[in-house]
Design a protein around this motif. Structure first.
Motif, PDB file in Angstrom:
ATOM      1  N   ARG A 102       0.950  -1.301  -0.104  1.00  0.00           N
ATOM      2  CA  ARG A 102       0.077   0.176  -0.006  1.00  0.00           C
ATOM      3  C   ARG A 102       0.976   1.235   0.000  1.00  0.00           C
ATOM      4  O   ARG A 102       1.911   1.311   0.530  1.00  0.00           O
ATOM      5  CB  ARG A 102      -1.042   0.086   1.143  1.00  0.00           C
ATOM      6  N   VAL A 103       0.454   2.328  -0.706  1.00  0.00           N
ATOM      7  CA  VAL A 103       0.999   3.656  -0.742  1.00  0.00           C
ATOM      8  C   VAL A 103       0.998   4.221   0.597  1.00  0.00           C
ATOM      9  O   VAL A 103       0.127   4.231   1.332  1.00  0.00           O
ATOM     10  CB  VAL A 103       0.678   4.492  -1.836  1.00  0.00           C
ATOM     11  N   ASP A 104       1.742   5.192   0.944  1.00  0.00           N
ATOM     12  CA  ASP A 104       1.661   6.194   2.076  1.00  0.00           C
ATOM     13  C   ASP A 104       1.853   7.588   1.757  1.00  0.00           C
ATOM     14  O   ASP A 104       1.698   8.447   2.619  1.00  0.00           O
ATOM     15  CB  ASP A 104       2.816   5.654   3.162  1.00  0.00           C
ATOM     16  N   GLY A 105       1.753   7.862   0.204  1.00  0.00           N
ATOM     17  CA  GLY A 105       1.814   9.088  -0.023  1.00  0.00           C
ATOM     18  C   GLY A 105       1.180   9.213  -1.479  1.00  0.00           C
ATOM     19  O   GLY A 105       1.578   8.393  -2.346  1.00  0.00           O
ATOM     20  N   VAL A 106       0.335  10.310  -1.603  1.00  0.00           N
ATOM     21  CA  VAL A 106      -0.238  10.378  -3.038  1.00  0.00           C
ATOM     22  C   VAL A 106      -0.164  12.019  -3.584  1.00  0.00           C
ATOM     23  O   VAL A 106      -0.494  12.789  -2.787  1.00  0.00           O
ATOM     24  CB  VAL A 106      -1.809   9.857  -3.038  1.00  0.00           C
ATOM     25  N   PHE A 107       0.414  11.994  -4.920  1.00  0.00           N
ATOM     26  CA  PHE A 107       0.498  13.130  -5.704  1.00  0.00           C
ATOM     27  C   PHE A 107      -0.642  13.283  -6.622  1.00  0.00           C
ATOM     28  O   PHE A 107      -0.694  12.293  -7.440  1.00  0.00           O
ATOM     29  CB  PHE A 107       1.640  13.644  -5.986  1.00  0.00           C
ATOM     30  N   CYS A 108      -1.713  13.967  -6.422  1.00  0.00           N
ATOM     31  CA  CYS A 108      -2.819  14.272  -7.307  1.00  0.00           C
ATOM     32  C   CYS A 108      -2.690  15.420  -8.432  1.00  0.00           C
ATOM     33  O   CYS A 108      -2.170  16.571  -7.916  1.00  0.00           O
ATOM     34  CB  CYS A 108      -4.114  14.441  -6.557  1.00  0.00           C
ATOM     35  N   GLY A 109      -2.937  15.516  -9.621  1.00  0.00           N
ATOM     36  CA  GLY A 109      -2.663  16.266 -10.760  1.00  0.00           C
ATOM     37  C   GLY A 109      -3.583  17.568 -10.811  1.00  0.00           C
ATOM     38  O   GLY A 109      -3.465  18.346 -11.391  1.00  0.00           O
ATOM     39  N   SER A 110      -4.703  17.391  -9.686  1.00  0.00           N
ATOM     40  CA  SER A 110      -5.475  18.528  -9.420  1.00  0.00           C
ATOM     41  C   SER A 110      -6.219  18.531  -8.246  1.00  0.00           C
ATOM     42  O   SER A 110      -6.226  17.148  -7.727  1.00  0.00           O
ATOM     43  CB  SER A 110      -6.604  18.286 -10.636  1.00  0.00           C
ATOM     44  N   ASP A 111      -6.858  19.552  -7.701  1.00  0.00           N
ATOM     45  CA  ASP A 111      -7.445  19.440  -6.377  1.00  0.00           C
ATOM     46  C   ASP A 111      -8.748  18.623  -6.421  1.00  0.00           C
ATOM     47  O   ASP A 111      -9.279  18.477  -5.548  1.00  0.00           O
ATOM     48  CB  ASP A 111      -7.753  20.985  -5.806  1.00  0.00           C
ATOM     49  N   GLN A 112      -9.614  18.853  -7.534  1.00  0.00           N
ATOM     50  CA  GLN A 112     -10.567  18.130  -7.757  1.00  0.00           C
ATOM     51  C   GLN A 112     -10.278  16.569  -7.503  1.00  0.00           C
ATOM     52  O   GLN A 112     -11.130  15.985  -6.679  1.00  0.00           O
ATOM     53  CB  GLN A 112     -11.223  18.053  -9.310  1.00  0.00           C
ATOM     54  N   ILE A 113      -9.477  16.038  -8.241  1.00  0.00           N
ATOM     55  CA  ILE A 113      -9.108  14.592  -8.073  1.00  0.00           C
ATOM     56  C   ILE A 113      -8.591  14.237  -6.502  1.00  0.00           C
ATOM     57  O   ILE A 113      -9.061  13.111  -6.015  1.00  0.00           O
ATOM     58  CB  ILE A 113      -7.790  14.161  -8.871  1.00  0.00           C
ATOM     59  N   ALA A 114      -7.958  14.994  -6.176  1.00  0.00           N
ATOM     60  CA  ALA A 114      -7.350  15.194  -4.620  1.00  0.00           C
ATOM     61  C   ALA A 114      -8.584  14.961  -3.500  1.00  0.00           C
ATOM     62  O   ALA A 114      -8.517  14.026  -2.623  1.00  0.00           O
ATOM     63  CB  ALA A 114      -6.562  16.249  -4.165  1.00  0.00           C
ATOM     64  N   ARG A 115      -9.681  15.900  -3.785  1.00  0.00           N
ATOM     65  CA  ARG A 115     -10.745  15.617  -2.801  1.00  0.00           C
ATOM     66  C   ARG A 115     -11.275  14.607  -3.019  1.00  0.00           C
ATOM     67  O   ARG A 115     -11.878  14.009  -2.072  1.00  0.00           O
ATOM     68  CB  ARG A 115     -11.582  17.409  -3.344  1.00  0.00           C
ATOM     69  N   GLY A 116     -11.849  14.085  -4.294  1.00  0.00           N
ATOM     70  CA  GLY A 116     -12.519  12.921  -4.515  1.00  0.00           C
ATOM     71  C   GLY A 116     -11.556  11.804  -3.857  1.00  0.00           C
ATOM     72  O   GLY A 116     -12.230  10.826  -3.263  1.00  0.00           O
ATOM     73  N   LEU A 117     -10.334  11.835  -3.992  1.00  0.00           N
ATOM     74  CA  LEU A 117      -9.270  10.723  -3.366  1.00  0.00           C
ATOM     75  C   LEU A 117      -9.348  10.682  -1.781  1.00  0.00           C
ATOM     76  O   LEU A 117      -9.659   9.669  -1.218  1.00  0.00           O
ATOM     77  CB  LEU A 117      -8.133  10.860  -3.615  1.00  0.00           C
ATOM     78  N   THR A 118      -9.475  11.605  -1.217  1.00  0.00           N
ATOM     79  CA  THR A 118      -9.504  11.738   0.372  1.00  0.00           C
ATOM     80  C   THR A 118     -10.831  11.152   0.836  1.00  0.00           C
ATOM     81  O   THR A 118     -10.907  10.581   1.489  1.00  0.00           O
ATOM     82  CB  THR A 118      -9.224  13.365   0.772  1.00  0.00           C
ATOM     83  N   ASP A 119     -11.911  11.570  -0.008  1.00  0.00           N
ATOM     84  CA  ASP A 119     -13.359  11.167   0.476  1.00  0.00           C
ATOM     85  C   ASP A 119     -13.288   9.687   0.062  1.00  0.00           C
ATOM     86  O   ASP A 119     -13.685   8.944   1.032  1.00  0.00           O
ATOM     87  CB  ASP A 119     -14.239  11.861  -0.422  1.00  0.00           C
ATOM     88  N   GLY A 120     -12.570   9.227  -0.879  1.00  0.00           N
ATOM     89  CA  GLY A 120     -12.696   7.734  -1.162  1.00  0.00           C
ATOM     90  C   GLY A 120     -11.792   6.890  -0.118  1.00  0.00           C
ATOM     91  O   GLY A 120     -12.063   5.770   0.335  1.00  0.00           O
ATOM     92  N   LEU A 121     -10.650   7.574   0.261  1.00  0.00           N
ATOM     93  CA  LEU A 121      -9.959   6.743   1.100  1.00  0.00           C
ATOM     94  C   LEU A 121     -10.637   6.790   2.462  1.00  0.00           C
ATOM     95  O   LEU A 121     -10.264   5.867   3.297  1.00  0.00           O
ATOM     96  CB  LEU A 121      -8.646   7.610   1.256  1.00  0.00           C
ATOM     97  N   ARG A 122     -11.191   7.874   2.901  1.00  0.00           N
ATOM     98  CA  ARG A 122     -11.738   7.924   4.104  1.00  0.00           C
ATOM     99  C   ARG A 122     -13.142   6.776   4.291  1.00  0.00           C
ATOM    100  O   ARG A 122     -13.251   5.944   5.225  1.00  0.00           O
ATOM    101  CB  ARG A 122     -12.717   9.249   4.525  1.00  0.00           C
ATOM    102  N   GLU A 123     -13.708   6.909   3.043  1.00  0.00           N
ATOM    103  CA  GLU A 123     -14.839   5.538   2.858  1.00  0.00           C
ATOM    104  C   GLU A 123     -14.344   4.322   3.024  1.00  0.00           C
ATOM    105  O   GLU A 123     -14.956   3.135   3.663  1.00  0.00           O
ATOM    106  CB  GLU A 123     -15.530   5.840   1.677  1.00  0.00           C
ATOM    107  N   ALA A 124     -12.939   4.134   2.682  1.00  0.00           N
ATOM    108  CA  ALA A 124     -12.434   2.899   2.387  1.00  0.00           C
ATOM    109  C   ALA A 124     -11.743   2.412   3.872  1.00  0.00           C
ATOM    110  O   ALA A 124     -11.240   1.481   4.080  1.00  0.00           O
ATOM    111  CB  ALA A 124     -11.365   2.671   1.656  1.00  0.00           C
TER     112      ALA A 124
END
Length: 337
Positions: free
Chosen positions: A241-263
């Motif tokens: 598993r990864v412990d750091g993520v760089f997202c190419g946009s804030d839109q993607i990053a916001r969705g990613l943090t929501d998705g990680l929290r849900e997981a």
């Protein structure tokens, strides 16, 4: 002294400031080798009298209209509005007017607007768009043209844009400094130049920092894609598993943090996340708020307009691509509290 019911003139300003009318003209136009104390005295007198220069007479005498065109394909305004803020900063409040035209990415509409701007005798044009990708040049015009954010496909044109690779490097160096060792890059479509440049910066910075590139996931510029990518990362085997993520946009990053929290993955305790854009609508509404790379769009607009003014005044603005550095803005998605 000017009468209360009369329109103040250059001579009235000169009389109040104790200078000649010629000195008033130089001070108000930012010309001449005047002492700062003299220039300020003229400006104070003009403000006190509420003096407004005769723009028609000035335009006729100098062969300029003191207007600049701005041609964009960014109908949403996400990038155009901060760019325009910076452009108007450089043009000077009330000194040069900006005419905004939305070409919507349609070549025929763009050509129509260019013709209209030329008919209005604008002094120069700033061409911009939604992305840093190369776009077809507007061609050789009888007035100066500068490209802002988007890149002209003609290397002889001048483009002022963001340094995507340097911005990605800031994100990776921050994650590495936090002790993150397995990183992922989640971004938009590969055919977009910004996706490729940020990936290149990400991979080079990871190699330089001695951290592992565990995954590269490319999809869409959307929160929905960020949530999908979060599910893919969360399902990786425990030891991978990864412990750091760089997202190419804030839109993607916001969705990613929501998705990680849900997981059930804690951000930033288990995974630190960095976005790109510093878009206030996204970074402040995210939970936690997003650490992100700020491309400095307002500053980019200022630099574009400054170089355009140089060209309008007969100077050499430069050519090729000028990439301005980004900065990192720290928030809660990357630093455990």
């Amino acid at each position: 002294m000017v009468r209360n019911d009369a329109v103040p003139t250059v001579r009235d300003v000169a009389q109040l400031a104790g200078v000649s009318p010629g000195t008033v003209s130089k001070a108000l136009n930012g010309q001449g080798q005047l002492r700062e104390e003299t220039r300020q005295r003229v400006l104070d007198a003009a403000e006190k009298l509420r003096f407004q220069p005769n723009r028609v007479a000035r335009s006729l005498s100098e062969g300029r209209t003191y207007t600049v065109g701005m041609l964009t394909s960014d109908s949403f305004g996400r990038f155009t509005l901060p760019l325009m803020e910076g452009i108007e900063d450089s043009l000077g409040a009330g000194q040069v007017s900006t005419l905004l035209c939305d070409g919507r990415g349609d070549p025929l509409r763009e050509r129509h607007y260019i013709t209209e701007l030329l008919n209005r005798r604008v002094d120069g044009i700033v061409v911009t768009g939604r992305r840093p990708d190369a776009r077809r040049t507007v061609g050789r015009l009888p007035i100066p043209v500068v490209y802002a954010l988007c890149r002209s496909d003609d290397p002889g044109d001048l483009t002022v844009t963001m340094d995507d690779e340097q911005g990605a490097r800031l994100a990776v160096e921050h994650l590495a400094a936090l002790g993150r060792t397995r990183l992922a890059y989640v971004s938009g479509p590969q055919h977009h130049l910004s996706t490729r440049l940020r990936q290149q910066g990400f991979e080079r910075a990871a190699a330089g920092a001695g951290v592992e590139v565990a995954d590269v996931l490319l999809g869409h510029w959307s929160e929905a894609w960020g949530r999908t990518a979060a599910g893919l990362l969360a399902r990786r085997p425990e030891g991978a598993r990864v412990d750091g993520v760089f997202c190419g946009s804030d839109q993607i990053a916001r969705g990613l943090t929501d998705g990680l929290r849900e997981a059930g993955v804690r951000v930033p305790v288990e995974v630190s996340v960095v976005g790109f854009d510093n878009w206030d609508v996204m970074v402040e509404a995210a939970r936690p708020t997003l650490t992100t790379v700020d491309p400095g769009l307002v500053r980019l607009g200022r630099e574009s307009a400054s170089r355009l003014l140089t060209a309008i005044d007969g100077g050499e603005p430069g050519q090729g691509v000028v990439a301005l550095p980004c900065r990192l803005v720290l928030r809660g998605s990357s630093v455990p509290t």
